[in-house]
Design a protein around this motif. Structure first.
Motif, PDB file in Angstrom:
ATOM      1  N   ASP A 111       0.823  -1.208   0.000  1.00 42.29           N
ATOM      2  CA  ASP A 111       0.000   0.000   0.000  1.00 42.29           C
ATOM      3  C   ASP A 111       0.859   1.260   0.000  1.00 42.29           C
ATOM      4  O   ASP A 111       0.508   2.271  -0.627  1.00 42.29           O
ATOM      5  N   VAL A 112       1.994   1.215   0.703  1.00 45.74           N
ATOM      6  CA  VAL A 112       2.903   2.361   0.700  1.00 45.74           C
ATOM      7  C   VAL A 112       3.436   2.604  -0.706  1.00 45.74           C
ATOM      8  O   VAL A 112       3.521   3.746  -1.175  1.00 45.74           O
ATOM      9  N   GLU A 113       3.782   1.531  -1.395  1.00 43.34           N
ATOM     10  CA  GLU A 113       4.307   1.667  -2.750  1.00 43.34           C
ATOM     11  C   GLU A 113       3.232   2.181  -3.699  1.00 43.34           C
ATOM     12  O   GLU A 113       3.531   2.944  -4.626  1.00 43.34           O
ATOM     13  N   ARG A 114       1.982   1.803  -3.478  1.00 43.67           N
ATOM     14  CA  ARG A 114       0.899   2.334  -4.313  1.00 43.67           C
ATOM     15  C   ARG A 114       0.792   3.850  -4.166  1.00 43.67           C
ATOM     16  O   ARG A 114       0.615   4.580  -5.158  1.00 43.67           O
ATOM     17  N   VAL A 115       0.883   4.328  -2.933  1.00 42.96           N
ATOM     18  CA  VAL A 115       0.844   5.772  -2.708  1.00 42.96           C
ATOM     19  C   VAL A 115       2.043   6.448  -3.363  1.00 42.96           C
ATOM     20  O   VAL A 115       1.917   7.505  -3.992  1.00 42.96           O
ATOM     21  N   SER A 116       3.206   5.823  -3.213  1.00 42.18           N
ATOM     22  CA  SER A 116       4.413   6.389  -3.825  1.00 42.18           C
ATOM     23  C   SER A 116       4.284   6.453  -5.344  1.00 42.18           C
ATOM     24  O   SER A 116       4.656   7.455  -5.968  1.00 42.18           O
ATOM     25  N   ILE A 117       3.748   5.400  -5.940  1.00 38.63           N
ATOM     26  CA  ILE A 117       3.544   5.383  -7.392  1.00 38.63           C
ATOM     27  C   ILE A 117       2.563   6.483  -7.802  1.00 38.63           C
ATOM     28  O   ILE A 117       2.770   7.192  -8.794  1.00 38.63           O
ATOM     29  N   ALA A 118       1.487   6.643  -7.032  1.00 37.15           N
ATOM     30  CA  ALA A 118       0.494   7.663  -7.356  1.00 37.15           C
ATOM     31  C   ALA A 118       1.111   9.057  -7.320  1.00 37.15           C
ATOM     32  O   ALA A 118       0.852   9.900  -8.195  1.00 37.15           O
ATOM     33  N   VAL A 119       1.943   9.321  -6.331  1.00 37.25           N
ATOM     34  CA  VAL A 119       2.584  10.636  -6.228  1.00 37.25           C
ATOM     35  C   VAL A 119       3.549  10.852  -7.388  1.00 37.25           C
ATOM     36  O   VAL A 119       3.605  11.946  -7.976  1.00 37.25           O
ATOM     37  N   ARG A 120       4.306   9.814  -7.751  1.00 39.72           N
ATOM     38  CA  ARG A 120       5.248   9.963  -8.864  1.00 39.72           C
ATOM     39  C   ARG A 120       4.512  10.192 -10.182  1.00 39.72           C
ATOM     40  O   ARG A 120       4.942  11.007 -11.011  1.00 39.72           O
ATOM     41  N   VAL A 121       3.409   9.489 -10.382  1.00 37.16           N
ATOM     42  CA  VAL A 121       2.615   9.702 -11.597  1.00 37.16           C
ATOM     43  C   VAL A 121       2.067  11.121 -11.622  1.00 37.16           C
ATOM     44  O   VAL A 121       2.078  11.793 -12.662  1.00 37.16           O
ATOM     45  N   LEU A 122       1.595  11.598 -10.475  1.00 35.22           N
ATOM     46  CA  LEU A 122       1.047  12.963 -10.409  1.00 35.22           C
ATOM     47  C   LEU A 122       2.129  13.991 -10.716  1.00 35.22           C
ATOM     48  O   LEU A 122       1.899  14.926 -11.493  1.00 35.22           O
ATOM     49  N   GLN A 123       3.297  13.837 -10.122  1.00 30.53           N
ATOM     50  CA  GLN A 123       4.376  14.801 -10.358  1.00 30.53           C
ATOM     51  C   GLN A 123       4.808  14.808 -11.821  1.00 30.53           C
ATOM     52  O   GLN A 123       5.033  15.878 -12.403  1.00 30.53           O
ATOM     53  N   LEU A 149      -7.555  10.039   9.524  1.00 27.81           N
ATOM     54  CA  LEU A 149      -6.841   9.812   8.270  1.00 27.81           C
ATOM     55  C   LEU A 149      -5.360   9.553   8.521  1.00 27.81           C
ATOM     56  O   LEU A 149      -4.729   8.738   7.834  1.00 27.81           O
ATOM     57  N   GLU A 150      -4.803  10.238   9.502  1.00 32.32           N
ATOM     58  CA  GLU A 150      -3.394  10.027   9.825  1.00 32.32           C
ATOM     59  C   GLU A 150      -3.141   8.595  10.268  1.00 32.32           C
ATOM     60  O   GLU A 150      -2.163   7.960   9.850  1.00 32.32           O
ATOM     61  N   MET A 151      -4.002   8.061  11.092  1.00 29.81           N
ATOM     62  CA  MET A 151      -3.795   6.706  11.604  1.00 29.81           C
ATOM     63  C   MET A 151      -4.039   5.652  10.538  1.00 29.81           C
ATOM     64  O   MET A 151      -3.520   4.533  10.640  1.00 29.81           O
ATOM     65  N   ARG A 152      -4.827   5.990   9.507  1.00 26.74           N
ATOM     66  CA  ARG A 152      -5.107   5.025   8.439  1.00 26.74           C
ATOM     67  C   ARG A 152      -4.156   5.173   7.253  1.00 26.74           C
ATOM     68  O   ARG A 152      -4.267   4.421   6.286  1.00 26.74           O
ATOM     69  N   ASP A 153      -3.250   6.115   7.340  1.00 32.54           N
ATOM     70  CA  ASP A 153      -2.307   6.314   6.247  1.00 32.54           C
ATOM     71  C   ASP A 153      -1.433   5.071   6.080  1.00 32.54           C
ATOM     72  O   ASP A 153      -0.957   4.495   7.073  1.00 32.54           O
TER      73      ASP A 153
END
Length: 386
Positions: free
Chosen positions: A96-108, A210-214
């Motif tokens: 899940d962390v990598e999914r978020v990282s991928i999403a941010v890289r795609v957005l940038q 949201l912070e705890m579910r990140d």
């Protein structure tokens, strides 16, 4: 393509995905192996003795064979299984962390491509307008109605605009190539779909939840659990595993029948600080690092959520102001150009108005992209990406 389609393509093209899947599978295999009856595989020992080397040659001969297996220490097998299960859970959380990282890289990267495309469009429009003004100035100069200095001023501005086109085209090509590498195929996600409708499920008073579910906080907590399980296992590895086995002894000597014996063998190594202290120290270091990483992740997520929320609000206001500025400066540039064509306004004033208009238009484009990116970034942070 939509942003969701771009995320799917980037995730399928991500090499880390396979690594995380292998890590989780390996941890589950270790957990299954820890349920075995014995702490390791059997070992076989064979010995042979005779009196030839001593020079007596009387006929003393001995054959000995031993098969032994290591035993689990009390609670060691369960602790080993818990460590493996905790590592598997941590590997799944890293997905899940990598999914978020991928999403941010795609957005940038999508933001960079969109900005480069807008820059090319604005530069071409600017060059077209300046080219039209250069033609008018050239004809006026030939007719003696304008000076060569005016023509040089327009030509210089036109050259700058064409140089801007070249730079923008290069930037567009480079950013598009980087996007293709990230997605594994050609395509650019459309950011303009992201607007306030994407934030329909956004609740500002739910930031703590949201912070705890990140995913980053959850993954850091999984690492703490795994480190605690490792500490528990270290306390159960207080001594080497004892071994128990069967031994068969076949021996004989001159003028006597062969004798065969069968029995048991037990090998127990006593506890030693040489083995225990490094294991416990390593487990303590891992637990301390995991607890530090969890606190760091919580603080980073806390700050990031509030920054993203502020970014959305700021980008929305900036977009509103940029639209007004662009509308006013573009209208003024048209009026000034018309006035210049009638001979009522100096050329330099018209050129200055043109430059102001293009700068305002580029600022508007940046504000639009920044707003759409901020909306998508907030959706990524709160896990509500359409």
């Amino acid at each position: 393509m939509t942003f969701r389609q771009a995320l799917t393509a980037a995730w399928n093209n991500d090499p880390i995905r396979q690594e995380l899947a292998v890590n989780a599978s390996s941890a589950r295999a270790r957990a299954a192996a820890a349920r075995a009856w014995f702490a390791g595989g059997p070992s076989f020992t064979a010995s042979y003795y005779d009196d030839r080397a001593a020079g007596t040659h009387i006929g003393y001969v001995t054959y000995e064979g031993t098969v032994s297996v290591p035993l689990w220490l009390p609670g060691q097998g369960t602790a080993t299984e818990m460590v493996a299960k905790a590592d598997a859970a941590k590997a799944l959380a890293q997905v899940d962390v990598e999914r978020v990282s991928i999403a941010v890289r795609v957005l940038q990267q999508a933001e960079a491509v969109a900005l480069a495309q807008r820059r090319v469009t604005v530069a071409r429009a600017m060059a077209k307008s300046l080219s039209r003004m250069a033609d008018i100035t050239r004809k006026a100069c030939e007719a003696g109605e304008a000076t060569s200095a005016d023509l040089q001023a327009v030509s210089a501005q036109l050259a700058d605009a064409r140089a801007e086109i070249a730079v923008a085209e290069a930037e567009k090509t480079a950013s598009s190539a980087a996007m293709m590498t990230l997605l594994g195929k050609a395509g650019v996600p459309n950011l303009s779909d992201a607007d306030d409708r994407w934030l329909a499920r956004w609740r500002p008073n739910h930031l703590s939840d949201l912070e705890m579910r990140d995913p980053r906080v959850l993954a850091a907590h999984k690492e703490v659990v795994a480190a605690q399980a490792q500490m528990h296992l270290a306390h159960h590895n207080y001594m080497p595993n004892p071994e128990v086995g069967l031994v068969a002894l076949d021996q004989g000597q001159y003028a006597s029948p062969w004798a065969t014996q069968v029995g048991m063998t037990i090998r127990v190594a006593l506890p030693s600080d040489v083995q225990n202290v490094p294991q416990i120290a390593a487990a303590q270091n891992r637990l301390a690092a995991a607890m530090r990483a969890e606190v760091t992740a919580q603080r980073a997520v806390h700050d990031e959520l509030r920054q993203v929320v502020a970014w959305v609000d700021g980008a929305r206001q900036a977009l509103k102001q940029s639209r007004q500025s662009a509308a006013q400066t573009l209208s003024r540039a048209k009026i000034m150009e018309h006035s210049w064509s009638l001979g009522e306004t100096p050329l330099m004033e018209a050129l200055r108005a043109q430059n102001d208009a293009w700068r305002a238009l580029m600022s508007l484009n940046r504000s639009e992209i920044a707003f759409h990116s901020a909306v998508i970034r907030l959706c990524i942070a709160i896990g509500t990406l359409p």
